[in-house]
Design an enzyme around this catalytic site. Structure first.
Site, PDB file in Angstrom:
ATOM      1  N   SER A   1       0.779  -1.168  -0.148  1.00 15.85           N
ATOM      2  CA  SER A   1      -0.034  -0.145  -0.226  1.00 15.85           C
ATOM      3  C   SER A   1       0.885   1.155  -0.039  1.00 15.85           C
ATOM      4  CB  SER A   1      -0.814   0.099   1.201  1.00 15.85           C
ATOM      5  OG  SER A   1      -1.972   0.813   1.041  1.00 15.85           O
TER       6      SER A   1
ATOM      7  N   HIS B   1      -4.641  -1.573  -4.357  1.00 16.19           N
ATOM      8  CA  HIS B   1      -6.043  -1.836  -3.771  1.00 16.19           C
ATOM      9  C   HIS B   1      -7.029  -1.590  -4.924  1.00 16.19           C
ATOM     10  CE1 HIS B   1      -4.413  -1.875   0.213  1.00 16.19           C
ATOM     11  NE2 HIS B   1      -4.121  -0.597   0.246  1.00 16.19           N
TER      12      HIS B   1
END
Length: 230
Positions: A124, A159
């Site tokens: 991330s 994501h």
């Protein structure tokens, strides 16, 4: 050889019962018991995040440690990090991560580690940070482009399938040229760069993919070959 593995999602923090990506990272070090250091800056060095890292990696064939900027284990970050085989950066607020790293000089030390063959990895925020630009929610609930370290060319959006706004926001940014073209990754997908070149795309989930997103008279999203590790 320089190596960098960028996770769009997954790993010990998102799918603790699925060790495929984290074990893949350990295997790429080439060491039988690699020294792996977790940097949880983006989470504010959250205790529970560090605990989850230790809980997973203490059960693996490796020597885990972590580097906190809020409670530093040493004044000599360079020596501490350059002796590691793997540096693993956690998720959270990418903008805060970059600001703190630059203040402490970690950006320079991590580039030196990368150039000397320490494997860099992250999820991330720990994926976005290595690219020229990334898609971040660091500023609140709106996704925006962010200038990053530039170890790798292009932009990055993690994501991609895990958060409903990620795909349309990234495509809009690329189409409007507010962010440079790049690669988007679903949760469970890792991009493995060797000597700054994308060599492998692997996944801990059978249907998860990575995509090249660029603009050529129209917005183009090209699915990239992804190898399922299961």
């Amino acid at each position: 050889m320089k190596q960098l593995i960028a996770l769009g999602g997954g790993g010990f923090s998102m799918e603790p019962e699925n060790p495929l990506l984290d074990r893949y990272i350990l295997q790429q070090s080439g060491k039988t018991k690699p020294k792996i250091c977790f940097i949880p800056t983006a989470s504010g060095d959250a205790d529970n995040y560090i605990a989850r890292f230790n809980e997973f990696f203490e059960k693996q064939e490796c020597v885990p440690s972590h580097l906190s900027l809020f409670n530093p284990p040493t004044r000599d970050f360079e020596t501490f990090l350059l002796e590691k085989d793997i540096i693993y950066v956690g998720g959270g607020n990418t903008r805060n991560l970059l600001l703190l790293w630059r203040e402490w000089g970690l950006d320079v030390i991590l580039k030196k580690a990368y150039d000397q063959g320490v494997l860099l990895a992250g999820i991330s925020a720990g994926s976005i940070c290595w690219f020229q630009e990334g898609v971040t929610d660091s500023f609140g609930d709106v996704l925006e482009p962010l200038q990053c370290l530039g170890f790798l060319e292009g932009s990055n959006c993690p994501h991609y399938d895990g958060e409903i706004k990620r795909r349309p926001s990234y495509q809009e940014m690329v189409a409007s040229k507010s962010i440079i073209p790049g690669i988007a990754t679903d949760d469970g997908v890792a991009l493995h760069y060797m000597d700054d070149k994308l060599e492998h795309i692997v996944s801990s989930r059978p249907s998860a993919k990575a995509y090249k997103v660029y603009f050529n008279k129209m917005l183009i999203e090209k699915e990239l070959p992804t190898r399922y590790l299961g």
